[in-house]
Design a protein around this motif. Structure first.
Motif, PDB file in Angstrom:
ATOM      1  N   GLN A   1      -9.245   0.278  -0.377  1.00 38.17           N
ATOM      2  CA  GLN A   1      -9.665  -0.957   0.163  1.00 38.17           C
ATOM      3  C   GLN A   1     -11.139  -1.116   0.472  1.00 38.17           C
ATOM      4  O   GLN A   1     -11.754  -1.835   0.106  1.00 38.17           O
ATOM      5  CB  GLN A   1      -8.603  -1.319   0.986  1.00 38.17           C
ATOM      6  CG  GLN A   1      -8.929  -2.805   1.834  1.00 38.17           C
ATOM      7  CD  GLN A   1      -7.771  -3.061   2.632  1.00 38.17           C
ATOM      8  OE1 GLN A   1      -6.702  -2.250   3.004  1.00 38.17           O
ATOM      9  NE2 GLN A   1      -7.786  -4.242   3.369  1.00 38.17           N
TER      10      GLN A   1
ATOM     11  N   SER B   1       0.753  -1.106   0.076  1.00 38.73           N
ATOM     12  CA  SER B   1      -0.020   0.017   0.070  1.00 38.73           C
ATOM     13  C   SER B   1       0.856   1.190   0.086  1.00 38.73           C
ATOM     14  O   SER B   1       0.707   2.077  -0.508  1.00 38.73           O
ATOM     15  CB  SER B   1      -0.898   0.069   1.307  1.00 38.73           C
ATOM     16  OG  SER B   1      -1.684  -1.150   1.233  1.00 38.73           O
TER      17      SER B   1
ATOM     18  N   ASP C   1      -6.182  -0.470  -4.284  1.00 39.71           N
ATOM     19  CA  ASP C   1      -5.379  -1.218  -3.146  1.00 39.71           C
ATOM     20  C   ASP C   1      -6.534  -2.140  -2.592  1.00 39.71           C
ATOM     21  O   ASP C   1      -7.623  -1.662  -1.970  1.00 39.71           O
ATOM     22  CB  ASP C   1      -5.389  -0.237  -2.217  1.00 39.71           C
ATOM     23  CG  ASP C   1      -4.426  -0.531  -0.942  1.00 39.71           C
ATOM     24  OD1 ASP C   1      -4.064  -1.988  -0.928  1.00 39.71           O
ATOM     25  OD2 ASP C   1      -3.822   0.336   0.024  1.00 39.71           O
ATOM     26  N   GLU C   2      -6.397  -3.154  -2.705  1.00 44.48           N
ATOM     27  CA  GLU C   2      -7.281  -4.737  -2.454  1.00 44.48           C
ATOM     28  C   GLU C   2      -8.571  -4.024  -2.606  1.00 44.48           C
ATOM     29  O   GLU C   2      -9.495  -4.080  -1.809  1.00 44.48           O
ATOM     30  CB  GLU C   2      -7.069  -4.807  -0.956  1.00 44.48           C
ATOM     31  CG  GLU C   2      -5.634  -5.485  -0.702  1.00 44.48           C
ATOM     32  CD  GLU C   2      -5.471  -5.560   0.733  1.00 44.48           C
ATOM     33  OE1 GLU C   2      -6.314  -6.199   1.344  1.00 44.48           O
ATOM     34  OE2 GLU C   2      -4.337  -5.167   1.551  1.00 44.48           O
TER      35      GLU C   2
HETATM   36 MG   LIG Z   1      -2.311  -2.336   2.448  1.00 48.12          MG
END
Ligand SMILES: [Mg+2]
Ligand SMILES: Nc1ncnc2c1ncn2[C@@H]1O[C@H](COP(=O)(O)OP(=O)(O)OP(=O)(O)O)[C@@H](O)[C@H]1O
Lengths: 264, 447
Positions: A104, A56, A185-186
């Motif tokens: 995320q 990240s 990010d995810e």
């Molecule tokens: Mg992360």
């Protein structure tokens, strides 16, 4: 997994992002250690690695989101289209219009679905008039693969959608500003398998126009959607290459043990 | 794996009956609930006692005893030249009106067949000392009525009013020079005739304060305007300054020892006793800047200082409560820091900011101590301001200061008005809190 990869054509593209000797510190923590990487245009690049390895952190360097963290210091060069984005003359706000980001956790604005998507184009002056803006919103929502689900309730709050819908709304919001690079990010960590499949399909489509960088904890996902994979470990970029090669024939023992589930 | 581990597994007893531990735990829980209910009951009881006291003592101030009189507005006395020239008519002072009242009273006594029961002086004592002035104001406002017979409702004197409300009795007037037993007999007759009545008294809410001699005429109106102008100053200054300071501190300022010191100081400022702000206001605004004493502007400035920390603290708390992911989202699509704050964070924090502001204003509205030091207490606010400038600069009182002032005066008639004033003040506070709740709801509906 091999068959899956075999179908994927990897066309060599021009360079979009290149990082040279990137170091990131959080106060005294050395979070990214001397990372060099070249990311290609119109390619999906996956960042994989155990938790806390700096995926990240490195991703947030690419659109300078780390600037918002007081203790964070970035050294080295990151070039996008040959321009150093950490140059003094670069305004991070302008950079972030060119490098979009999906987080995320789905984080739609607590506004209507329409306003969520229209916000970026509005502040960047991308639409000449209302009809134009309507067009942009529709196009973005279609690209986010959510148009059919929300076209009848554009005035409903974006926060009232399901998690998967919210994440696709966030993707639509990110593409609405016409970025050239999309950082994710995810993006699927909060989603169920069906929503995940939808987002993955979407990422594959986005590849036509963007350079997509995706952080993921799922090997399968990395293998499914990406053409290039970078493996991070303890702040180091251990291995970077064709996704097929990384997953079937890694050169570094750490990569191999991570992929086979021995470290993580 | 076929044989079990050597130590015997724990066997739970029957579930149909609670064991000792569980019983003890449940008993403790029951006791705690009881204490909680007890605590709430004590609080409620206090509140009920308080409200009961305030209402039972204060409602009397909203009614007042009036005497209905027909007064002949004799042209000879009021306008000798007969040309209704206001400037000339103004030359007749209230003393010139007293004989008209006397004549009207005598007339009324005759008509009702009570001649000889009361002396002329005693008769006049039934009415408020402000009655001639009321007559004069009416005549100057309606000069064409001169020469006619007009029916008036005059305020009765505070003793008569007290008699009507049970505050004054035949026993209690033994040492009272302001009223005699004969007058009370006369009052009883007037009540019988329907000439003397208790009525709702709007001028308690809208009227001006009155001197010691006329408690029956004193009202909250002017002090209310004083409070209004002070609140205007507080709102106009404290809200933007407080919100700007909070946004800067919360969203833009680097986190270092300087901002830490500022933060600690703001929290400390919130705990500073209000009288300290009062003396500061006296030293800075009046002695140094030479702003007028007793002016709502100065009161407003002092209360602004007092309210700022409250607004800053509540604003920062509501900014903090906005999830960081919203800021990230805005920055992520290329919004500037300022755009992310003003387009996304501030609207979400608005209900909290609003509530904090209104609570701060309500605090300021009820604050008395600082007003003491800048001379807003003890001033008899008898002239309503006639514009924003005079509202801000002309000497005035404020609601709590007015209440304090009335409570301080010797006459029990003022004491009743103090309680009445408290009711008005509480109604305002209640209204402000209701507005806070309503605004909050409205904003929240926009998610
Ligand atoms: Mg992360
Ligand atoms: N805001 C921060 N302040 C201080 N240290 C941080 C901060 N963010 C991350 N770090 C540290 O930097 C290192 C890398 O964190 P990062 O979030 O990049 O890991 P990650 O690879 O994304 O992990 P995950 O897979 O769990 O999301 C970690 O050691 C973490 O503790």
């Amino acid at each position: 997994m091999k068959d899956l990869m075999a179908e994927r054509t990897v066309d060599t593209q021009k360079l979009k992002i290149s990082a040279r000797n990137v170091q990131v510190y959080y106060g005294d923590t050395h979070a990214i250690k001397d990372v060099n990487v070249d990311i290609e245009d119109k390619t999906v690049t996956a960042f994989i690695g155990p938790s806390g390895c700096g995926k990240s952190t490195f991703l947030r360097c690419i659109n300078r989101m780390n600037d918002t963290i007081d203790v964070c210091r970035v050294q080295g060069d990151i070039m996008i289209d040959g321009e150093d984005i950490y140059d003094k003359r670069v305004d991070p706000v302008q950079l972030r219009a060119k490098v979009g980001m999906v987080f995320q956790k789905p984080n739609p604005f607590p506004k209507s679905i329409y306003d969520n998507v229209a916000y970026g184009p509005r502040i960047h002056g991308l639409a000449k008039n209302k009809a134009d803006l309507d067009d942009i919103v529709e196009r973005a929502l279609r690209r986010g693969a959510i148009w059919n689900e929300v076209k009848d309730r554009l005035d409903a709050p974006g926060t009232g959608l399901s998690g998967g819908q919210q994440q696709r709304l966030c993707i639509a919001r990110a593409v609405a500003t016409e970025p050239e690079v999309l950082l994710m990010d995810e993006p699927c960590s909060a989603l169920d398998p069906i929503a995940t499949a939808q987002v993955e399909e979407l990422i594959d489509e986005l590849r036509q126009n963007y350079s997509v960088v995706i952080v993921t904890h799922s090997m399968q996902q990395a293998a499914r959607v990406s053409q290039k994979t970078a493996f991070f470990h303890l702040g180091n970029l251990v291995e970077y290459g064709e996704t097929g090669t990384i997953f079937t024939n890694p050169t570094d023992p750490r990569t191999e043990s991570y992929i086979t589930g021995r470290i993580g | 794996m076929t044989d079990m581990t050597s130590d015997t597994p724990h066997v739970h007893g029957t579930l149909l009956q609670a064991d000792a531990r569980t019983r003890k735990r449940n008993a403790a829980e029951t006791r705690f609930k009881f204490y909680g209910i007890l605590a709430i009951a004590v609080g409620l009881l206090m509140l009920v006692i308080l409200l009961f006291n305030i209402v039972s003592r204060g409602t009397g101030a909203f009614t007042q005893t009036f005497v209905t009189l027909d007064v002949a507005l004799v042209e000879d006395k009021l306008d000798k030249s007969g040309n209704r020239n206001i400037e000339e008519m103004k030359k007749v002072s209230t003393f010139g009106y007293a004989p008209l009242l006397k004549a009207a009273m005598t007339d009324m006594v005759e008509k009702t067949g009570m001649e000889g029961q009361i002396s002329a002086a005693d008769m006049a004592g039934i009415l408020s000392k402000g009655a001639p002035a009321q007559l004069r104001d009416y005549v100057l406002a309606n000069p064409d009525k001169v020469g006619q017979q007009v029916s008036f409702n005059f305020l009765a004197s505070s003793r008569v009013d007290g008699y009507m409300k049970g505050r004054v009795s035949r026993e209690s007037i033994a040492n009272d020079k302001s009223i005699s037993a004969e007058q009370l007999d006369f009052v009883d007759k007037l009540i019988e005739q329907g000439i003397l009545k208790k009525k709702f008294n709007l001028s308690f809410i809208t009227g001006a304060d009155a001197s010691d001699a006329r408690p029956e005429a004193a009202g909250m109106g002017v002090a209310m305007l004083g409070s209004f102008f002070m609140m205007l100053v507080v709102l106009v200054l404290a809200l933007p300054i407080g919100v700007a300071a909070s946004i800067y501190l919360e969203e833009f300022a680097p986190k270092n020892w300087i901002t830490d010191i500022i933060e600690v100081n703001i929290s400390n400022l919130a705990a500073v006793p209000s009288i300290v702000f009062g003396i500061l206001g006296l030293a800075v605004f009046i002695n140094y800047m030479h702003l007028p004493t007793s002016a709502p502007l100065v009161g407003g400035l002092v209360l602004t200082l007092m309210t700022l920390p409250t607004i800053i603290i509540s604003t920062r708390a509501s900014l903090k409560a906005v999830p960081p992911s919203i800021r990230d989202a805005a920055l992520g699509v290329g919004a500037s820091k300022m755009q992310s704050v003003f387009h996304h964070v501030l609207p979400l924090a608005a209900p909290g900011i609003l509530t904090g502001t209104i609570i701060g204003l309500a605090q300021a509205l009820g604050e008395t101590a600082p007003l003491l030091l800048i001379g807003m207490v003890g001033f008899i606010a008898s002239n309503p301001p006639d514009g924003i400038a005079s509202g801000l600069l002309a000497p005035n009182s404020a609601m709590p200061a007015q209440i304090y002032e009335w409570a301080k005066r010797a006459d029990p008639a003022f004491y009743e008005r103090a309680w009445g004033g408290i009711i008005i003040l509480l109604v305002f506070l209640l209204a402000m809190n209701t507005i806070a709740v309503i605004l909050r709801r409205r904003f929240e509906r926009r998610w």
